[in-house]
Design an enzyme around this catalytic site. Structure first.
Site, PDB file in Angstrom:
ATOM      1  N   SER A  38       0.923  -1.139   0.057  1.00  0.00           N
ATOM      2  CA  SER A  38       0.127  -0.206   0.042  1.00  0.00           C
ATOM      3  C   SER A  38       0.876   1.134  -0.112  1.00  0.00           C
ATOM      4  O   SER A  38       1.581   1.516  -0.922  1.00  0.00           O
ATOM      5  CB  SER A  38      -0.953   0.125   1.137  1.00  0.00           C
ATOM      6  N   ASP A 183      -6.016  -4.054  -1.862  1.00  0.00           N
ATOM      7  CA  ASP A 183      -4.928  -3.636  -0.941  1.00  0.00           C
ATOM      8  C   ASP A 183      -4.356  -4.772  -0.354  1.00  0.00           C
ATOM      9  O   ASP A 183      -4.773  -5.814   0.330  1.00  0.00           O
ATOM     10  CB  ASP A 183      -5.527  -2.760   0.150  1.00  0.00           C
TER      11      ASP A 183
END
Length: 296
Positions: A38, A183
């Protein structure tokens, strides 16, 4: 000194990485390989592409973070029905503006695909929800019949940064359909294990940068309503895998950057908050280097 670096996820709190990177550059510590999830994937990619801390600071100063939020076209005219968009689109924002920004910035260094980077120099984490498994990019793309060398780094970043329900997931086209990718923090928010060989040895010193206090210093989560329950659920889920790996032995190689009081999705950051995050990153790294010693 050459090291390998691993950066945790943390959304907008990743501004703190700039302060850490500034200090490491000042101390002549350079990254040979990098990995991240991320926000950590973004910073790792900029480092792998050859950006200095000064160049990254300039990019962030010029960035209007709120411009990265691109709502999908409304399927419904009435405002109280807008949340149905979330049901059908699976995210409040498209993520196209975010990917476009990655593409434009990496292009400044001539980086478009993983083939434009030294082989093995970067590993990004994403989560394949369709098949219920972690993706290490570009390594695992071959398992999907995709050539990792020709795969867009900006696209991989978009996959690694796809906060569930906040950004629409990426639909990865494969031979027998598609995989829904979100993610990387869903499965590994801090892949500190990623540069170990088959028997746990490291090729060179590894420095981890984690956007939190050490686990034993963190306060219990407060859960008094449904929103706090969801936040606690996601936090527990994204940290569970990595916390099993982190031990007292490994903690001495991790720069813990305590930014828990900041929101990962606060895309309307003011200059004072940005500077505060950068300062925390600098101070945490300076404290770390006072005691860090690695003999190889």
């Amino acid at each position: 000194m050459n090291v390998d670096g691993v950066f945790s996820g943390g959304g907008i709190k990743g501004f703190a990485y700039l302060g850490a990177y500034q200090v490491l550059e000042e101390r002549d510590i350079h990254f040979n390989r990098v990995a991240g999830t991320s926000a950590g994937a973004i910073f790792a990619s900029f480092i792998a592409a050859g950006f200095t801390s000064d160049e990254i600071e300039k990019m962030l100063d010029e960035l209007d973070v709120s411009a990265l939020l691109d709502p999908p076209k409304s399927l419904f005219g009435l405002s109280f029905l807008k949340w149905l968009n979330l049901y059908f689109k699976m995210g409040l924002y498209q993520g196209k503006a975010l990917e476009k920004w990655f593409y434009k910035k990496l292009a400044l260094k001539g980086i478009y695909t993983f083939g434009d980077l030294p082989s093995g120099s970067i590993k990004l984490i994403a989560s394949d929800l369709t098949n219920g498994k972690m993706l290490v990019l570009p390594d695992d793309l071959k398992n999907y019949g995709i050539d990792g060398e020709s795969f867009s780094v900006a696209r991989a970043l978009r996959m690694s940064c796809g906060i569930p329900f906040f950004f629409e997931p990426v639909k990865l086209k494969i031979a027998n359909g598609e995989s829904i990718v979100v993610d990387g923090g869903v499965l590994s928010n801090f892949p500190i294990w990623i540069f170990d060989d088959e028997i746990g040895r490291k090729e060179r010193p590894v420095i981890g940068l984690k956007l939190s206090h050490p686990r034993e210093d963190m306060d219990p989560q407060k859960i008094n309503n449904g929103l706090q329950l969801f936040e606690a659920l996601f936090t527990t889920m994204k940290d569970a895998h990595d916390e099993r790996y982190i031990s007292r032995r490994l903690e001495k190689d991790i720069i813990f950057i305590p930014v828990e009081n900041y929101s990962a999705t606060q895309f309307d950051l003011d200059q004072k908050t940005k500077e505060s995050l950068i300062s925390i990153g600098r101070e945490s790294t300076l404290q770390f280097l006072k005691t860090w010693q690695k003999v190889f």
